[in-house]
Design a protein around this motif. Sequence first.
Motif, short mmCIF file in Angstrom:
data_model
loop_
_atom_site.label_atom_id
_atom_site.label_comp_id
_atom_site.label_asym_id
_atom_site.label_seq_id
_atom_site.Cartn_x
_atom_site.Cartn_y
_atom_site.Cartn_z
N GLN A 1 0.85 -1.18 0.00
CA GLN A 1 0.00 0.00 0.00
C GLN A 1 0.89 1.24 0.00
O GLN A 1 1.83 1.32 0.79
CB GLN A 1 -0.86 -0.06 1.25
CG GLN A 1 -1.69 1.15 1.55
CD GLN A 1 -2.36 1.01 2.90
OE1 GLN A 1 -2.94 -0.02 3.22
NE2 GLN A 1 -2.26 2.05 3.70
N ASP A 2 0.60 2.21 -0.86
CA ASP A 2 1.45 3.41 -0.95
C ASP A 2 1.50 4.18 0.37
O ASP A 2 2.57 4.52 0.85
CB ASP A 2 0.95 4.35 -2.05
CG ASP A 2 1.32 3.86 -3.44
OD1 ASP A 2 2.09 2.90 -3.57
OD2 ASP A 2 0.82 4.46 -4.42
N ILE A 3 0.33 4.49 0.92
CA ILE A 3 0.30 5.30 2.14
C ILE A 3 -0.96 4.99 2.94
O ILE A 3 -2.01 4.70 2.38
CB ILE A 3 0.39 6.81 1.82
CG1 ILE A 3 0.52 7.64 3.10
CG2 ILE A 3 -0.78 7.26 0.96
CD1 ILE A 3 0.88 9.09 2.86
N GLY A 4 -0.82 5.05 4.24
CA GLY A 4 -1.95 4.88 5.14
C GLY A 4 -1.77 5.79 6.34
O GLY A 4 -0.65 6.02 6.79
N PHE A 5 -2.88 6.33 6.83
CA PHE A 5 -2.81 7.20 8.00
C PHE A 5 -4.20 7.36 8.59
O PHE A 5 -5.21 7.15 7.92
CB PHE A 5 -2.21 8.57 7.66
CG PHE A 5 -2.97 9.33 6.62
CD1 PHE A 5 -3.97 10.24 6.98
CD2 PHE A 5 -2.70 9.15 5.28
CE1 PHE A 5 -4.66 10.94 6.01
CE2 PHE A 5 -3.39 9.85 4.30
CZ PHE A 5 -4.38 10.75 4.67
N LEU A 6 -4.25 7.75 9.86
CA LEU A 6 -5.51 8.05 10.52
C LEU A 6 -5.78 9.53 10.33
O LEU A 6 -5.00 10.38 10.76
CB LEU A 6 -5.42 7.72 12.01
CG LEU A 6 -6.68 7.94 12.83
CD1 LEU A 6 -7.81 7.02 12.34
CD2 LEU A 6 -6.42 7.70 14.31
N ASP A 7 -6.88 9.84 9.64
CA ASP A 7 -7.24 11.24 9.36
C ASP A 7 -7.76 11.87 10.65
O ASP A 7 -8.76 11.39 11.21
CB ASP A 7 -8.31 11.30 8.26
CG ASP A 7 -8.60 12.70 7.81
OD1 ASP A 7 -8.82 13.59 8.67
OD2 ASP A 7 -8.62 12.93 6.59
N PRO A 8 -7.10 12.92 11.15
CA PRO A 8 -7.54 13.51 12.42
C PRO A 8 -8.90 14.20 12.34
O PRO A 8 -9.57 14.34 13.35
CB PRO A 8 -6.43 14.53 12.74
CG PRO A 8 -5.76 14.80 11.45
CD PRO A 8 -5.94 13.59 10.59
N GLU A 9 -9.32 14.59 11.15
CA GLU A 9 -10.61 15.28 11.02
C GLU A 9 -11.78 14.30 10.98
O GLU A 9 -12.79 14.51 11.63
CB GLU A 9 -10.62 16.15 9.76
CG GLU A 9 -9.68 17.33 9.86
CD GLU A 9 -9.69 18.19 8.60
OE1 GLU A 9 -10.67 18.12 7.84
OE2 GLU A 9 -8.70 18.91 8.40
N THR A 10 -11.64 13.21 10.21
CA THR A 10 -12.74 12.26 10.07
C THR A 10 -12.61 11.09 11.04
O THR A 10 -13.57 10.35 11.23
CB THR A 10 -12.80 11.68 8.65
OG1 THR A 10 -11.59 10.95 8.39
CG2 THR A 10 -12.98 12.78 7.62
N VAL A 11 -11.44 10.92 11.62
CA VAL A 11 -11.10 9.79 12.49
C VAL A 11 -11.31 8.47 11.75
O VAL A 11 -11.75 7.48 12.32
CB VAL A 11 -11.87 9.84 13.83
CG1 VAL A 11 -11.22 8.90 14.85
CG2 VAL A 11 -11.92 11.25 14.40
N LEU A 12 -11.02 8.48 10.47
CA LEU A 12 -11.06 7.27 9.65
C LEU A 12 -9.65 6.95 9.17
O LEU A 12 -8.87 7.86 8.88
CB LEU A 12 -11.95 7.47 8.42
CG LEU A 12 -13.45 7.56 8.63
CD1 LEU A 12 -14.14 7.89 7.31
CD2 LEU A 12 -14.01 6.27 9.21
N TRP A 13 -9.36 5.66 9.05
CA TRP A 13 -8.11 5.25 8.42
C TRP A 13 -8.22 5.51 6.93
O TRP A 13 -9.23 5.15 6.30
CB TRP A 13 -7.81 3.78 8.70
CG TRP A 13 -7.21 3.62 10.05
CD1 TRP A 13 -7.85 3.28 11.20
CD2 TRP A 13 -5.84 3.85 10.41
NE1 TRP A 13 -6.98 3.28 12.26
CE2 TRP A 13 -5.74 3.62 11.81
CE3 TRP A 13 -4.70 4.22 9.70
CZ2 TRP A 13 -4.53 3.75 12.50
CZ3 TRP A 13 -3.50 4.35 10.39
CH2 TRP A 13 -3.43 4.11 11.77
N VAL A 14 -7.21 6.14 6.39
CA VAL A 14 -7.16 6.44 4.96
C VAL A 14 -6.18 5.48 4.31
O VAL A 14 -5.05 5.31 4.77
CB VAL A 14 -6.72 7.89 4.70
CG1 VAL A 14 -6.55 8.15 3.20
CG2 VAL A 14 -7.71 8.87 5.32
N VAL A 15 -6.64 4.83 3.26
CA VAL A 15 -5.81 3.96 2.44
C VAL A 15 -5.56 4.74 1.15
O VAL A 15 -6.49 5.01 0.41
CB VAL A 15 -6.54 2.64 2.13
CG1 VAL A 15 -5.72 1.78 1.20
CG2 VAL A 15 -6.86 1.89 3.42
#
Length: 189
Positions: free
Chosen positions: A54-68
């Motif tokens: 996977q290129d990048i993953g992070f927890l979005d602080p605004e939506t509190v969703l994991w972004v793939v």
Amino acid sequence: WFTTGKAPSQDPEDRAAAIATSGLHLWPAPGLVQTHKEQHIGVEFEGCRYHGYQDIGFLDPETVLWVVGDHKTTSDFKWSLSKEELASNPQGLIYAAAAMQRHDVTTVELRWGYLLTKPSKRASKKVSLIITEDQVAEGLAKHVNPIYRQIQAYREAGTPSIELPQNLKSCAKYGGCAFVERCAITPQQ
């Protein structure tokens, strides 16, 4: 950028840096969130095993969703997936399932960042989709696992690749097939 926080080169002769720079706004600034880059993923669904990076993953602080996230280069945005296409895209479904499993969540955001490669038009486009565990399971069962099982059956039967269904219209696309020197298909076919 994601590792060191250092911006890509501003040298106009550095094509890769110019392309990358056009899409930096699609991703969190360095240090804002912890990002996972080029992360190996592995997931199994209904007996079908998948892996990739996977290129990048992070927890979005605004939506509190994991972004793939995935970076895509293209000559024209007409080649980018729509939200509807992303919902059934094998790569997106597999990456979403892996993120859900890894982080023990039932919803993630798929974010594909498209970057134009033409020097005359440096631009980027985000295609984003919030997808649930049920949608991922349905998509894998409908769009991905049948292909996996078909490939597995061919492999177990020892079917030579020349006997597999072919799409000869693809031979010359994207610069041509890398296996043309070893191919038994004639130009007339």
